[in-house]
Design a protein around this motif. Structure first.
Motif, PDB file in Angstrom:
ATOM      1  N   ASP A 145       0.857  -1.178   0.000  1.00 15.78           N
ATOM      2  CA  ASP A 145       0.000   0.000   0.000  1.00 15.78           C
ATOM      3  C   ASP A 145       0.897   1.234   0.000  1.00 15.78           C
ATOM      4  O   ASP A 145       1.912   1.255   0.696  1.00 15.78           O
ATOM      5  CB  ASP A 145      -0.868  -0.010   1.259  1.00 15.78           C
ATOM      6  N   PRO A 146       0.524   2.268  -0.763  1.00 17.39           N
ATOM      7  CA  PRO A 146       1.339   3.484  -0.745  1.00 17.39           C
ATOM      8  C   PRO A 146       1.486   4.084   0.659  1.00 17.39           C
ATOM      9  O   PRO A 146       2.393   4.860   0.908  1.00 17.39           O
ATOM     10  CB  PRO A 146       0.576   4.442  -1.658  1.00 17.39           C
ATOM     11  N   GLY A 147       0.615   3.680   1.578  1.00 19.94           N
ATOM     12  CA  GLY A 147       0.653   4.202   2.941  1.00 19.94           C
ATOM     13  C   GLY A 147       1.796   3.668   3.788  1.00 19.94           C
ATOM     14  O   GLY A 147       1.948   4.098   4.932  1.00 19.94           O
ATOM     15  N   TRP A 148       2.561   2.731   3.283  1.00 21.82           N
ATOM     16  CA  TRP A 148       3.732   2.237   4.014  1.00 21.82           C
ATOM     17  C   TRP A 148       4.988   2.612   3.257  1.00 21.82           C
ATOM     18  O   TRP A 148       4.930   3.006   2.099  1.00 21.82           O
ATOM     19  CB  TRP A 148       3.658   0.711   4.159  1.00 21.82           C
ATOM     20  N   ILE A 149       6.133   2.411   3.887  1.00 19.34           N
ATOM     21  CA  ILE A 149       7.380   2.805   3.217  1.00 19.34           C
ATOM     22  C   ILE A 149       7.563   2.036   1.917  1.00 19.34           C
ATOM     23  O   ILE A 149       8.069   2.570   0.935  1.00 19.34           O
ATOM     24  CB  ILE A 149       8.606   2.630   4.161  1.00 19.34           C
ATOM     25  N   THR A 150       7.143   0.768   1.897  1.00 22.10           N
ATOM     26  CA  THR A 150       7.288  -0.021   0.669  1.00 22.10           C
ATOM     27  C   THR A 150       6.593   0.690  -0.488  1.00 22.10           C
ATOM     28  O   THR A 150       7.117   0.757  -1.599  1.00 22.10           O
ATOM     29  CB  THR A 150       6.695  -1.428   0.867  1.00 22.10           C
ATOM     30  N   GLY A 151       5.414   1.233  -0.212  1.00 20.42           N
ATOM     31  CA  GLY A 151       4.677   1.941  -1.239  1.00 20.42           C
ATOM     32  C   GLY A 151       5.311   3.285  -1.595  1.00 20.42           C
ATOM     33  O   GLY A 151       5.380   3.657  -2.769  1.00 20.42           O
ATOM     34  N   HIS A 152       5.755   4.028  -0.584  1.00 23.97           N
ATOM     35  CA  HIS A 152       6.411   5.310  -0.856  1.00 23.97           C
ATOM     36  C   HIS A 152       7.596   5.103  -1.805  1.00 23.97           C
ATOM     37  O   HIS A 152       7.744   5.788  -2.807  1.00 23.97           O
ATOM     38  CB  HIS A 152       6.955   5.931   0.439  1.00 23.97           C
ATOM     39  N   SER A 153       8.455   4.133  -1.435  1.00 26.08           N
ATOM     40  CA  SER A 153       9.712   3.968  -2.159  1.00 26.08           C
ATOM     41  C   SER A 153       9.541   3.216  -3.471  1.00 26.08           C
ATOM     42  O   SER A 153      10.188   3.536  -4.457  1.00 26.08           O
ATOM     43  CB  SER A 153      10.725   3.218  -1.292  1.00 26.08           C
ATOM     44  N   TYR A 154       8.651   2.198  -3.457  1.00 22.59           N
ATOM     45  CA  TYR A 154       8.643   1.284  -4.599  1.00 22.59           C
ATOM     46  C   TYR A 154       7.308   1.165  -5.325  1.00 22.59           C
ATOM     47  O   TYR A 154       7.177   0.348  -6.224  1.00 22.59           O
ATOM     48  CB  TYR A 154       9.181  -0.081  -4.157  1.00 22.59           C
ATOM     49  N   ILE A 155       6.292   1.955  -4.918  1.00 26.09           N
ATOM     50  CA  ILE A 155       5.123   2.122  -5.793  1.00 26.09           C
ATOM     51  C   ILE A 155       5.197   3.515  -6.396  1.00 26.09           C
ATOM     52  O   ILE A 155       5.007   3.698  -7.586  1.00 26.09           O
ATOM     53  CB  ILE A 155       3.776   1.995  -5.032  1.00 26.09           C
ATOM     54  N   VAL A 156       5.486   4.497  -5.549  1.00 23.94           N
ATOM     55  CA  VAL A 156       5.374   5.881  -5.997  1.00 23.94           C
ATOM     56  C   VAL A 156       6.698   6.400  -6.576  1.00 23.94           C
ATOM     57  O   VAL A 156       6.826   6.577  -7.784  1.00 23.94           O
ATOM     58  CB  VAL A 156       4.860   6.786  -4.860  1.00 23.94           C
ATOM     59  N   TYR A 157       7.676   6.629  -5.730  1.00 23.43           N
ATOM     60  CA  TYR A 157       8.849   7.367  -6.213  1.00 23.43           C
ATOM     61  C   TYR A 157       9.823   6.543  -7.064  1.00 23.43           C
ATOM     62  O   TYR A 157      10.238   6.981  -8.141  1.00 23.43           O
ATOM     63  CB  TYR A 157       9.588   8.009  -5.034  1.00 23.43           C
ATOM     64  N   GLY A 158      10.206   5.346  -6.585  1.00 28.96           N
ATOM     65  CA  GLY A 158      11.230   4.564  -7.285  1.00 28.96           C
ATOM     66  C   GLY A 158      10.885   4.257  -8.737  1.00 28.96           C
ATOM     67  O   GLY A 158      11.652   4.598  -9.650  1.00 28.96           O
ATOM     68  N   PRO A 159       9.730   3.623  -8.979  1.00 23.29           N
ATOM     69  CA  PRO A 159       9.388   3.261 -10.359  1.00 23.29           C
ATOM     70  C   PRO A 159       9.266   4.485 -11.273  1.00 23.29           C
ATOM     71  O   PRO A 159       9.665   4.429 -12.438  1.00 23.29           O
ATOM     72  CB  PRO A 159       8.031   2.566 -10.225  1.00 23.29           C
ATOM     73  N   LEU A 160       8.743   5.589 -10.742  1.00 28.21           N
ATOM     74  CA  LEU A 160       8.599   6.781 -11.587  1.00 28.21           C
ATOM     75  C   LEU A 160       9.974   7.352 -11.928  1.00 28.21           C
ATOM     76  O   LEU A 160      10.222   7.768 -13.057  1.00 28.21           O
ATOM     77  CB  LEU A 160       7.726   7.832 -10.899  1.00 28.21           C
ATOM     78  N   ILE A 161      10.874   7.375 -10.971  1.00 27.09           N
ATOM     79  CA  ILE A 161      12.221   7.880 -11.271  1.00 27.09           C
ATOM     80  C   ILE A 161      12.843   7.048 -12.394  1.00 27.09           C
ATOM     81  O   ILE A 161      13.455   7.590 -13.312  1.00 27.09           O
ATOM     82  CB  ILE A 161      13.120   7.861 -10.010  1.00 27.09           C
ATOM     83  N   LEU A 162      12.646   5.732 -12.326  1.00 31.78           N
ATOM     84  CA  LEU A 162      13.212   4.860 -13.356  1.00 31.78           C
ATOM     85  C   LEU A 162      12.411   4.891 -14.653  1.00 31.78           C
ATOM     86  O   LEU A 162      12.834   4.331 -15.660  1.00 31.78           O
ATOM     87  CB  LEU A 162      13.295   3.421 -12.849  1.00 31.78           C
ATOM     88  N   GLY A 163      11.231   5.506 -14.627  1.00 24.57           N
ATOM     89  CA  GLY A 163      10.418   5.618 -15.839  1.00 24.57           C
ATOM     90  C   GLY A 163       9.752   4.321 -16.256  1.00 24.57           C
ATOM     91  O   GLY A 163       9.477   4.105 -17.428  1.00 24.57           O
ATOM     92  N   VAL A 164       9.461   3.450 -15.280  1.00 20.29           N
ATOM     93  CA  VAL A 164       8.847   2.172 -15.638  1.00 20.29           C
ATOM     94  C   VAL A 164       7.323   2.247 -15.531  1.00 20.29           C
ATOM     95  O   VAL A 164       6.767   3.204 -14.998  1.00 20.29           O
ATOM     96  CB  VAL A 164       9.368   1.001 -14.775  1.00 20.29           C
ATOM     97  N   THR A 165       6.667   1.217 -16.036  1.00 19.60           N
ATOM     98  CA  THR A 165       5.211   1.099 -15.951  1.00 19.60           C
ATOM     99  C   THR A 165       4.847   0.293 -14.713  1.00 19.60           C
ATOM    100  O   THR A 165       5.327  -0.818 -14.531  1.00 19.60           O
ATOM    101  CB  THR A 165       4.669   0.392 -17.207  1.00 19.60           C
ATOM    102  N   SER A 166       3.994   0.883 -13.856  1.00 20.62           N
ATOM    103  CA  SER A 166       3.563   0.210 -12.629  1.00 20.62           C
ATOM    104  C   SER A 166       2.104  -0.172 -12.715  1.00 20.62           C
ATOM    105  O   SER A 166       1.313   0.483 -13.395  1.00 20.62           O
ATOM    106  CB  SER A 166       3.683   1.151 -11.426  1.00 20.62           C
ATOM    107  N   PHE A 167       1.774  -1.182 -11.950  1.00 17.37           N
ATOM    108  CA  PHE A 167       0.386  -1.583 -11.793  1.00 17.37           C
ATOM    109  C   PHE A 167      -0.002  -1.410 -10.331  1.00 17.37           C
ATOM    110  O   PHE A 167       0.820  -1.617  -9.437  1.00 17.37           O
ATOM    111  CB  PHE A 167       0.203  -3.039 -12.228  1.00 17.37           C
ATOM    112  N   MET A 168      -1.248  -0.979 -10.086  1.00 15.95           N
ATOM    113  CA  MET A 168      -1.718  -0.837  -8.712  1.00 15.95           C
ATOM    114  C   MET A 168      -3.160  -1.346  -8.643  1.00 15.95           C
ATOM    115  O   MET A 168      -3.948  -1.109  -9.556  1.00 15.95           O
ATOM    116  CB  MET A 168      -1.653   0.640  -8.308  1.00 15.95           C
ATOM    117  N   TYR A 169      -3.468  -2.044  -7.557  1.00 14.17           N
ATOM    118  CA  TYR A 169      -4.800  -2.638  -7.395  1.00 14.17           C
ATOM    119  C   TYR A 169      -5.384  -2.196  -6.060  1.00 14.17           C
ATOM    120  O   TYR A 169      -4.695  -2.185  -5.047  1.00 14.17           O
ATOM    121  CB  TYR A 169      -4.675  -4.165  -7.480  1.00 14.17           C
ATOM    122  N   GLU A 170      -6.659  -1.860  -6.084  1.00 12.48           N
ATOM    123  CA  GLU A 170      -7.273  -1.264  -4.901  1.00 12.48           C
ATOM    124  C   GLU A 170      -7.551  -2.238  -3.750  1.00 12.48           C
ATOM    125  O   GLU A 170      -7.377  -1.897  -2.595  1.00 12.48           O
ATOM    126  CB  GLU A 170      -8.601  -0.618  -5.311  1.00 12.48           C
TER     127      GLU A 170
END
Ligand code: WT7
Length: 646
Positions: free
Chosen positions: A319-344
């Motif tokens: 979940d973006p609400g934890w550090i895993t989400g901050h670092s590796y859903i939101v900021y990390g993948p975008l910095i690398l310019g990759v395509t992410s998937f997210m499910y509610e």
């Protein structure tokens, strides 16, 4: 600090896992960003000269408005600084720079809601949405350095709100949508946020979580909030207070929302976010991360450990609400310019193959999740994943707690088709990025996070600081600062020093709070927390917060909480309570207390069992002897009771 030695269960897991070795598959050896030779070289160089290592990565992974004068500053230890004097903004690296290139048309985010609705954002579209949201925040008077609390489910507006806040130089504090009234109120209060961003509700297992109602109640307890932005997600009736609460879709229609919003130029050491996490006392710690070092840490670790490439579809199922989400859903993948998937929603809704169906449908190539989710889905049997074509997967990941070899092997065989290395990443909210993890080229042992990432100097030591022998349990410590590390605890720098830097103050080592051991081959085996933190289904909870939630009920005079091993969740919570005079132990009371904890803290903190007792085992200094309670809960001998007061 109490228990240095591993429980029997983990002992058996390590014994099993130690004797197996999984070499990297051919496809990895041929294509990985970091080859086996480079990996060996980086590990050596990164240990000998971490500052030089991270300086190289800082040049390679991200762009800077102005370069640093000094890569590393330890003049005010343990308040270390990285890339001193550099100017940057993480949102520039995550979005702005991409929309100037071909990437503007690349998919940044594919999202699926629990009811089955879908949204897709190109980098350009995401950037536009972030600009609009940033303009709205600015229009509401949010300035650089102000704190904004965000409380939502897993919808695209959550990352958008985070990025918008960071774009204008404000500090976000995301509170996980599974938390409830008191948890939210406390975090708002500590951060002194004047703006709260929330949603009417969220979908979970076919039901609506009434987020806005919880937010209203929390704001009553923490009245610092002056304005609320509300995302319409579920569409049910909610209370909107005139002059305080605003629908996002209505704000977006206002002229102030239009146009691009300039990205604030930040100092490398300026705060990016606060993320609250549990510690030993009842009050959650506001772990503070910054713009400069953090982006270098997450971009490097994500690119190397998960080998992300342009053609990948990355799914970090946290979940973006934890550090895993901050670092590796939101900021990390975008910095690398990759395509992410997210499910509610929930993994097993409406059927236990929801995840496998989505992996097939979207062609997910890298999946990153937690042992508890793997064990939970494993329970439904092989038939559910076997109904789907999972051949798009090439790498798998796990995080949050030690993974047992049985779950590891199932993940490897049934989900990964024996061709996907499992990247078991050990890290913490405080570390910002992966610390101990394999790279795809690392030979794996099931249940071991293998080796420290290049540039991370980790070790296992005895109480007196001597290195532990192979096979000996000890304190997991980090012996040199790293760019992605937390800079302080918000508003409580003393607690930061006390918690992490006082046990091995002389040596200037960071204390992780975990015990671990290294085997004969140097593989790291994480054992678990040594403090009063419990990992329940991968969630980090403090015994003290749950105890204070229990004590806030009029029937409870005293409470003690422990973690008890559980096959799926890793641990579950047991609570022992002493009742106030005049209350009786009735069967309804246990349910009422559970309901109370759910209302105050949220479903993740609800004890599996609450037992009424007359007395709690305490030391003469009044500290609860959790070891004794745990033995009692598990029907084991209680051991040495010489320090028991009564
Ligand atoms: C604690 C940190 C940032 C990751 C999510 C949790 C445990 C984390 C592993 C792993 C064994 C792990 C540790 C750590 N932990 N990853 N791969 N193997 N244990 O972050 O909520 O701050 O919790 O999670 O005990 O101290 P967190």
């Amino acid at each position: 600090m109490s228990e240095l030695h591993t429980d029997e269960r983990r002992e058996e897991e390590i014994r099993q896992g130690e004797s197996e070795l999984y070499p990297p598959p051919q496809h990895v050896l041929e294509t990985a960003h970091v080859s086996a030779e480079d990996y060996a070289r980086y590990r050596k160089e990164g240990t000998e000269n971490p500052v030089k290592f991270w300086e190289d990565r800082a040049r390679e992974m991200v762009d800077w408005f102005e370069p640093w004068e000094k890569a590393f500053d330890d003049s005010n230890a343990p308040f270390y600084k990285w890339f001193v004097g550099a100017k940057t903004n993480i949102v520039y690296n995550a979005l702005d720079r991409h929309v100037k290139t071909w990437r503007r048309n690349k998919i940044a985010l594919i999202w699926e809601g629990e009811p089955g609705d879908r949204r897709v954002f190109s980098y350009y579209r995401l950037w536009q949405e972030v600009n609009r949201f940033a303009n709205i925040l600015k229009g509401m008077g949010v300035k650089k350095g102000d704190r904004v609390t965000i409380y939502m489910g897993r919808v695209p507006e959550l990352p958008i709100a985070m990025l918008a806040t960071a774009k204008i130089g404000a500090i976000h504090s995301v509170v996980y949508g599974g938390f409830s009234v008191e948890a939210l109120a406390e975090r708002i209060q500590d951060a002194q946020s004047k703006v709260l961003i929330t949603a009417d509700g969220g979908w979970m297992r076919g039901k609506i979580v009434r987020l806005k109602d919880i937010a209203d109640e929390a704001v009553k307890r923490s009245p610092v909030v002056e304005q609320m932005i509300v995302v319409k997600r579920t569409g049910h009736e909610v209370n909107m207070e005139v002059g305080r609460d605003f629908w996002l879709h209505e704000l977006q229609q206002l002229p102030i929302a239009n146009g691009t919003c300039e990205t604030e130029v930040m100092d490398a050491e300026d705060p990016l976010f606060i993320l609250y996490t549990s510690g030993t006392t009842g009050k959650p710690k506001g772990v503070l991360h910054t713009h400069g070092g953090y982006q270098v840490g997450i971009a490097t670790t994500l690119k190397w450990a998960f080998d992300l490439k342009d053609e990948d579809r990355w799914w970090c199922a946290a979940d973006p609400g934890w550090i895993t989400g901050h670092s590796y859903i939101v900021y990390g993948p975008l910095i690398l310019g990759v395509t992410s998937f997210m499910y509610e929603g929930a993994p097993n809704y409406p059927y236990p193959d929801r995840w496998w169906r989505m992996i097939e449908h979207y062609g997910i190539s890298v999946l990153y999740t937690a042992p508890t989710a793997i064990r939970g889905l494993m329970r439904f049997g092989d038939a559910w994943p076997k109904r789907h074509d999972l051949s798009s997967l090439r790498l798998l990941g796990t995080v949050g707690e030690p993974i047992n070899p049985e779950a590891w092997r199932w993940y490897y065989r049934v989900i990964g088709g024996e061709r996907c290395p499992i990247i078991d990443t050990w890290w913490q909210t405080e570390t910002g990025n992966f610390m101990i993890t394999p790279l795809p080229v690392t030979p794996l042992k099931p249940g071991s996070a293998t080796f420290p990432f290049p540039g991370i100097v980790a070790d296992v030591v005895r109480d007196n600081g001597e290195p532990a022998d192979p096979g000996e349990d000890g304190y997991l410590v980090i012996k040199h600062p790293w760019p992605g590390m937390a800079r302080t605890i918000y508003g409580d720098p003393d607690r930061y020093v006390r918690q992490y830097w006082s046990k091995f103050a002389e040596q200037k080592w960071y204390l992780t709070g975990d015990s671990a051991r290294k085997d004969e081959d140097g593989y790291f085996w994480i054992i678990g927390r040594m403090d009063d933190v419990i990992k329940v289904a991968g969630y980090r909870l403090g015994t003290a917060e749950i105890e204070s939630a229990l004590v806030s009920h009029p029937a409870v005079a005293e409470a003690a909480v422990i973690g008890v091993p559980d096959e799926v969740k890793g641990n579950v919570i047991y609570a022992y309570v002493i009742l106030q005079a005049g209350y009786e132990a009735k069967p309804e009371l246990e349910d009422e207390l559970k309901k109370h904890v759910r209302h105050e803290l949220g479903p993740i903190a609800v004890p599996a069992k609450i037992e009424v007792v007359d007395k709690l085992p305490k030391t003469r200094s009044g500290k609860i002897m959790r070891r004794v309670l745990r033995a009692k809960a598990m029907g084991q001998p209680v051991g040495d009771l010489s320090t028991l007061a009564d």
